[in-house]
Design an enzyme around this catalytic site. Structure first.
Site, PDB file in Angstrom:
ATOM      1  N   HIS A  53      35.091  24.279  37.567  1.00 32.39           N
ATOM      2  CA  HIS A  53      35.672  24.743  36.301  1.00 32.39           C
ATOM      3  C   HIS A  53      36.964  25.504  36.576  1.00 32.39           C
ATOM      4  CE1 HIS A  53      33.402  28.331  37.470  1.00 32.39           C
ATOM      5  NE2 HIS A  53      33.956  29.042  36.496  1.00 32.39           N
ATOM      6  N   HIS A  55      38.269  28.512  36.067  1.00 32.34           N
ATOM      7  CA  HIS A  55      38.490  29.954  36.275  1.00 32.34           C
ATOM      8  C   HIS A  55      39.173  30.237  37.615  1.00 32.34           C
ATOM      9  CE1 HIS A  55      35.267  31.187  33.106  1.00 32.34           C
ATOM     10  NE2 HIS A  55      36.456  30.959  32.569  1.00 32.34           N
ATOM     11  N   ASP A  57      39.017  32.475  39.898  1.00 36.55           N
ATOM     12  CA  ASP A  57      38.261  32.783  41.125  1.00 36.55           C
ATOM     13  C   ASP A  57      37.648  31.530  41.747  1.00 36.55           C
ATOM     14  OD1 ASP A  57      36.542  32.934  38.782  1.00 36.55           O
ATOM     15  OD2 ASP A  57      34.959  33.709  40.082  1.00 36.55           O
ATOM     16  N   HIS A  58      37.791  30.367  41.080  1.00 38.69           N
ATOM     17  CA  HIS A  58      37.267  29.107  41.617  1.00 38.69           C
ATOM     18  C   HIS A  58      38.375  28.142  42.029  1.00 38.69           C
ATOM     19  CE1 HIS A  58      33.030  29.942  40.386  1.00 38.69           C
ATOM     20  NE2 HIS A  58      33.689  30.850  39.691  1.00 38.69           N
ATOM     21  N   HIS A 111      29.378  27.766  30.088  1.00 39.72           N
ATOM     22  CA  HIS A 111      30.218  28.832  30.652  1.00 39.72           C
ATOM     23  C   HIS A 111      31.676  28.557  30.265  1.00 39.72           C
ATOM     24  CE1 HIS A 111      31.557  31.848  33.550  1.00 39.72           C
ATOM     25  NE2 HIS A 111      32.295  30.944  34.170  1.00 39.72           N
ATOM     26  N   ASP A 128      29.482  28.244  37.912  1.00 40.64           N
ATOM     27  CA  ASP A 128      29.014  29.436  37.187  1.00 40.64           C
ATOM     28  C   ASP A 128      28.078  29.089  36.040  1.00 40.64           C
ATOM     29  OD1 ASP A 128      30.591  30.835  38.913  1.00 40.64           O
ATOM     30  OD2 ASP A 128      32.014  31.564  37.414  1.00 40.64           O
ATOM     31  N   HIS A 166      28.321  32.463  42.643  1.00 40.06           N
ATOM     32  CA  HIS A 166      28.352  33.916  42.836  1.00 40.06           C
ATOM     33  C   HIS A 166      27.060  34.469  43.419  1.00 40.06           C
ATOM     34  CE1 HIS A 166      32.125  34.882  40.608  1.00 40.06           C
ATOM     35  NE2 HIS A 166      31.836  33.769  39.955  1.00 40.06           N
TER      36      HIS A 166
END
Ligand code: ZN
Ligand code: FE
Length: 254
Positions: A53, A55, A57-58, A111, A128, A166
């Site tokens: 996805h 985001h 942080d990915h 998400h 996530d 995570h």
């Protein structure tokens, strides 16, 4: 095949898979430096990137990795993932020859709306959406969408290894315990998690069978979870309402 969770930022895992010939792929490389260090330490060659996805942080490390390695970047159809070179959608499979891996793509909105999972070789790379003992926050999707996504993941074989994005297991476990304090499988998993975390070891991957036995978000139909939802303000008129009740309670849980 070797499966390694690379810790990144405060609590992310970048999942790395490599074969004995030193050929590797990574999933959701939020931080390029973490990946480069792992490649150097193990003398590996990076051959592909898979993204679940959009985001940051990915996907935050993808541009930098592409500057140093020529490789395909698989990602869902979403303009917010500009670095993608191959778009994937539900039901497609992707196969690589080196390392030899094959994944099926599952669309799992909730998400985010374009979130996908990759399933293959006994692994579930679920970003996530599903965490150990919990699930992702609903940033874009509805409770009905997220529940349908979790239902899909829950139907995979019990021995499937859950590779989530995570290390949230301990905090998730505290919430799960308030919902189902008398669940013996959850009690055993919480003891295991506490032991792993005191030694600073990952609690992932977990098995899908364990998640079905312990994770309240996969146990919407279990008696004690339904009873708990009934006692909350959100109510429990049907399974979507129970899921929504559970997810909003977790949002404010400390
Ligand atoms: Zn995310
Ligand atoms: Fe994340």
């Amino acid at each position: 095949m070797h499966l390694i969770p690379l810790p990144a930022f405060a609590d992310n895992y970048i999942w790395m898979l490599h074969d004995d010939a030193g050929q590797a792929i990574v999933v959701d490389p939020g931080d390029a430096a973490v990946v480069e260090r792992a490649l150097n330490e193990r003398q590996l060659q990076l051959r592909a990137i898979l993204l679940t996805h959009h985001h940051h942080d990915h996907v935050g490390g993808v541009a930098e990795l592409l500057g140093r390695h020529a490789l395909p970047v698989y990602a869902p159809v979403d303009d917010r993932i500009a670095e993608a070179t191959i778009r994937v959608s539900d039901g497609e499979s992707i196969g690589l020859s080196s390392p030899r891996v094959r994944f099926e793509v599952l669309a799992i909105p909730g998400h985010t709306l374009s979130h996908v999972a990759y399933v293959g070789d006994g692994l579930l790379l679920c970003g996530d959406t599903l965490f150990s003992l919990g699930c992702g926050r609903l940033f874009e999707g509805t409770p009905a969408q997220m529940l349908a996504s979790l239902d899909r993941l829950s139907q995979l074989p019990g021995e499937t290894l859950v590779c989530a994005g995570h290390e949230y297991t301990e905090a998730n476990g505290r919430f799960a315990h308030t919902v189902e304090p008398d669940n013996p499988s959850l009690q055993a998993r919480l003891r295991e998690v506490a032991g792993l975390r005191t030694r600073q070891l990952p609690t992932l991957p977990s098995s899908l069978a364990d998640e079905r036995a312990c994770n309240p978000f996969l146990r919407i139909d279990a008696g004690p979870v339904a009873d708990w939802c009934r006692r909350q303000h959100g109510g429990a008129s049907d399974r979507i309402a129970r899921f929504a009740t559970l997810r909003s309670a977790k949002d404010v849980f400390r």
